[in-house]
Design a protein around this motif. Structure first.
Motif, PDB file in Angstrom:
ATOM      1  N   UNK A 261      38.016  60.459 -69.892  1.00  0.00           N
ATOM      2  CA  UNK A 261      39.129  60.410 -70.844  1.00  0.00           C
ATOM      3  C   UNK A 261      40.059  59.229 -70.622  1.00  0.00           C
ATOM      4  N   UNK A 262      39.853  58.501 -69.557  1.00  0.00           N
ATOM      5  CA  UNK A 262      40.817  57.460 -69.205  1.00  0.00           C
ATOM      6  C   UNK A 262      40.816  56.300 -70.181  1.00  0.00           C
ATOM      7  N   UNK A 263      39.638  55.858 -70.596  1.00  0.00           N
ATOM      8  CA  UNK A 263      39.562  54.693 -71.472  1.00  0.00           C
ATOM      9  C   UNK A 263      40.229  54.969 -72.815  1.00  0.00           C
ATOM     10  N   UNK A 264      39.987  56.131 -73.383  1.00  0.00           N
ATOM     11  CA  UNK A 264      40.584  56.464 -74.672  1.00  0.00           C
ATOM     12  C   UNK A 264      42.105  56.524 -74.574  1.00  0.00           C
ATOM     13  N   UNK A 265      42.615  57.114 -73.492  1.00  0.00           N
ATOM     14  CA  UNK A 265      44.061  57.193 -73.317  1.00  0.00           C
ATOM     15  C   UNK A 265      44.663  55.818 -73.106  1.00  0.00           C
ATOM     16  N   UNK A 266      44.021  54.996 -72.269  1.00  0.00           N
ATOM     17  CA  UNK A 266      44.520  53.639 -72.043  1.00  0.00           C
ATOM     18  C   UNK A 266      44.528  52.842 -73.341  1.00  0.00           C
ATOM     19  N   UNK A 267      43.510  53.050 -74.176  1.00  0.00           N
ATOM     20  CA  UNK A 267      43.459  52.333 -75.453  1.00  0.00           C
ATOM     21  C   UNK A 267      44.598  52.787 -76.372  1.00  0.00           C
ATOM     22  N   UNK A 268      44.842  54.088 -76.435  1.00  0.00           N
ATOM     23  CA  UNK A 268      45.929  54.591 -77.281  1.00  0.00           C
ATOM     24  C   UNK A 268      47.274  54.047 -76.825  1.00  0.00           C
ATOM     25  N   UNK A 269      47.522  54.064 -75.533  1.00  0.00           N
ATOM     26  CA  UNK A 269      48.765  53.493 -75.015  1.00  0.00           C
ATOM     27  C   UNK A 269      48.841  51.993 -75.310  1.00  0.00           C
ATOM     28  N   UNK A 270      47.731  51.294 -75.026  1.00  0.00           N
ATOM     29  CA  UNK A 270      47.723  49.834 -75.166  1.00  0.00           C
ATOM     30  C   UNK A 270      47.993  49.368 -76.584  1.00  0.00           C
ATOM     31  N   UNK A 271      47.391  50.045 -77.565  1.00  0.00           N
ATOM     32  CA  UNK A 271      47.603  49.656 -78.964  1.00  0.00           C
ATOM     33  C   UNK A 271      49.072  49.830 -79.353  1.00  0.00           C
ATOM     34  N   UNK A 272      49.658  50.978 -78.996  1.00  0.00           N
ATOM     35  CA  UNK A 272      51.057  51.234 -79.350  1.00  0.00           C
ATOM     36  C   UNK A 272      51.996  50.252 -78.661  1.00  0.00           C
ATOM     37  N   UNK A 273      51.770  50.003 -77.378  1.00  0.00           N
ATOM     38  CA  UNK A 273      52.615  49.059 -76.642  1.00  0.00           C
ATOM     39  C   UNK A 273      52.467  47.648 -77.212  1.00  0.00           C
ATOM     40  N   UNK A 274      51.258  47.256 -77.570  1.00  0.00           N
ATOM     41  CA  UNK A 274      51.040  45.922 -78.136  1.00  0.00           C
ATOM     42  C   UNK A 274      51.767  45.767 -79.467  1.00  0.00           C
ATOM     43  N   UNK A 275      51.756  46.801 -80.293  1.00  0.00           N
ATOM     44  CA  UNK A 275      52.475  46.739 -81.572  1.00  0.00           C
ATOM     45  C   UNK A 275      53.974  46.594 -81.323  1.00  0.00           C
ATOM     46  N   UNK A 276      54.506  47.371 -80.391  1.00  0.00           N
ATOM     47  CA  UNK A 276      55.926  47.259 -80.069  1.00  0.00           C
ATOM     48  C   UNK A 276      56.276  45.898 -79.518  1.00  0.00           C
ATOM     49  N   UNK A 277      55.429  45.349 -78.635  1.00  0.00           N
ATOM     50  CA  UNK A 277      55.686  44.019 -78.070  1.00  0.00           C
ATOM     51  C   UNK A 277      55.620  42.944 -79.139  1.00  0.00           C
ATOM     52  N   UNK A 278      54.685  43.084 -80.082  1.00  0.00           N
ATOM     53  CA  UNK A 278      54.582  42.100 -81.163  1.00  0.00           C
ATOM     54  C   UNK A 278      55.832  42.123 -82.038  1.00  0.00           C
ATOM     55  N   UNK A 279      56.376  43.315 -82.275  1.00  0.00           N
ATOM     56  CA  UNK A 279      57.601  43.414 -83.074  1.00  0.00           C
ATOM     57  C   UNK A 279      58.765  42.713 -82.373  1.00  0.00           C
ATOM     58  N   UNK A 280      58.823  42.818 -81.054  1.00  0.00           N
ATOM     59  CA  UNK A 280      59.932  42.224 -80.301  1.00  0.00           C
ATOM     60  C   UNK A 280      59.719  40.744 -80.001  1.00  0.00           C
ATOM     61  N   UNK A 281      58.508  40.235 -80.199  1.00  0.00           N
ATOM     62  CA  UNK A 281      58.184  38.864 -79.793  1.00  0.00           C
ATOM     63  C   UNK A 281      59.076  37.799 -80.414  1.00  0.00           C
TER      64      UNK A 281
END
Length: 365
Positions: A261-281
């Motif tokens: 289950x680790x890869x799926x969870x890491x992907x879900x976190x990573x996508x959301x964090x990347x979207x937030x970081x892109x908004x703040x960039x």
């Protein structure tokens, strides 16, 4: 602000709190009314006069040290002079940001500081900080109190929600939320952007947990918004601290999951964090380019050079009795004024009341 207008910041704060309670009940986790009542009492004690009484949460007494107000008072200015930054920097930058928005412009440049300086690239201008935006309907002086109240409301609510998601029962979760939301660091630094990092930390941790436990689309959106808000808080150092703690927290949860289950969870976190970081960039990247060129960096580099040159020499920073050792550093966590108070008499702490009390989480807690 006079008359009925003095009530408007408080009414707006109540409307925002009600909207938050409704959104949590509708899309996330409901909060019992008795918890809102407990937090309401604490918030009323701290901010009632500011939100409903027209008081100003700024150290205006410091202005008596500056022209043209120098003749208004003799001796030390009232209040804590260590808070002078609020009237000399933080509030003026907010004024410039508001003036740019009012003129239909991006807050890119501050022409009133020396020969001019970047405004958007200055993180402490808080040009895109969500909590600051919520105070835009009010003048800067009234908005300061509103921002401070929001900076306490968020950790009260989301620390409770985070603890409940950790399967902690209601009363201990409520006590934990009060201990964190009323802790010394947050209360001492409410006027500064860095308080926003402490305020948003429980939001970010709760978002990580709920994406792990439920993983709905709205949970990912909350994580993206929390990430962006942390990056836009206006203080890169404490934003980095929050990111490091959130990363360690996420890693601990990731390692506790079955390997499959680790890869799926890491992907879900990573996508959301990347979207937030892109908004703040668009705000974070100019700041990353500008900050290394500032006078502050030169001062810090010079200080580091002096410390390296003085390596092995006696530590001259402490102003208290060194024989107390670790006790002198630990006692203020339970009683921040245990060694005196530098506003009124000789202070025997290692630095000053602000730094020692910054770790204070409350004697009752």
């Amino acid at each position: 602000m006079h008359g009925l207008t003095t009530l408007l910041p408080g009414l707006w704060f109540l409307a925002l709190a009600i909207a938050l309670a409704w959104a949590l009940r509708r899309w996330f986790d409901p909060v019992p009314a008795r918890c809102w009542a407990a937090w309401g009492v604490a918030l009323a004690v701290l901010f009632g006069a500011v939100l409903f009484g027209g008081r100003v949460m700024l150290p205006l007494g410091y202005l008596t040290k500056l022209p043209p107000f120098g003749g208004l008072g003799a001796g030390a200015p009232p209040g804590n002079p260590l808070q002078s930054d609020l009237v000399l920097q933080i509030a003026p930058w907010l004024v410039r940001v508001r003036e740019a928005y009012a003129a239909g412009e991006w807050p890119l440049w501050n022409s009133l500081s020396g020969a001019g300086e970047p405004l958007l690239a200055n993180p402490q201008s808080q040009a895109f900080q969500p909590l600051v935006w919520l105070a835009l309907p009010f003048p800067v002086a009234a908005g300061f109190g509103l921002i401070a109240a929001l900076r306490v409301l968020l950790p009260l609510v989301f620390t409770y929600l985070l603890l409940r998601r950790q399967e902690i029962s209601e009363l201990p979760a409520l006590a934990g939320s009060l201990a964190y939301g009323l802790a010394g660091f947050l209360q001492l630094m409410l006027g500064w952007p860095l308080a926003g990092s402490a305020s948003l930390l429980p939001v970010l941790l709760y978002a990580l947990v709920i994406v792990d436990q439920r993983g709905a689309r709205r949970d990912g959106l909350l994580l993206a918004l929390a990430t962006a808000a942390v990056l836009l808080v206006g203080h890169p150092e404490t934003s980095l601290h929050v990111a490091a703690l959130a990363g360690a927290f996420a890693l601990s949860r990731l390692l506790s999951r079955p390997a499959g289950r680790r890869l799926a969870l890491a992907r879900a976190w990573g996508v959301a964090v990347a979207i937030g970081a892109a908004f703040a960039a668009p705000v974070a990247l100019p700041a990353a380019e500008y900050l290394p060129r500032t006078l502050r960096v030169e001062i810090l580099e010079a200080r580091q050079e002096r410390l390296r040159a003085a390596a092995g020499a006696e530590d001259r920073l402490g102003d208290g009795p060194r024989q107390l050792g670790a006790a002198a550093r630990l006692v203020p966590h339970a009683a921040p004024n245990a060694f005196g108070n530098n506003r009124f008499r000789a202070y025997w702490g290692r630095r000053n009341i602000n730094e020692d009390a910054g770790g204070f989480a409350g004697t009752a807690a």
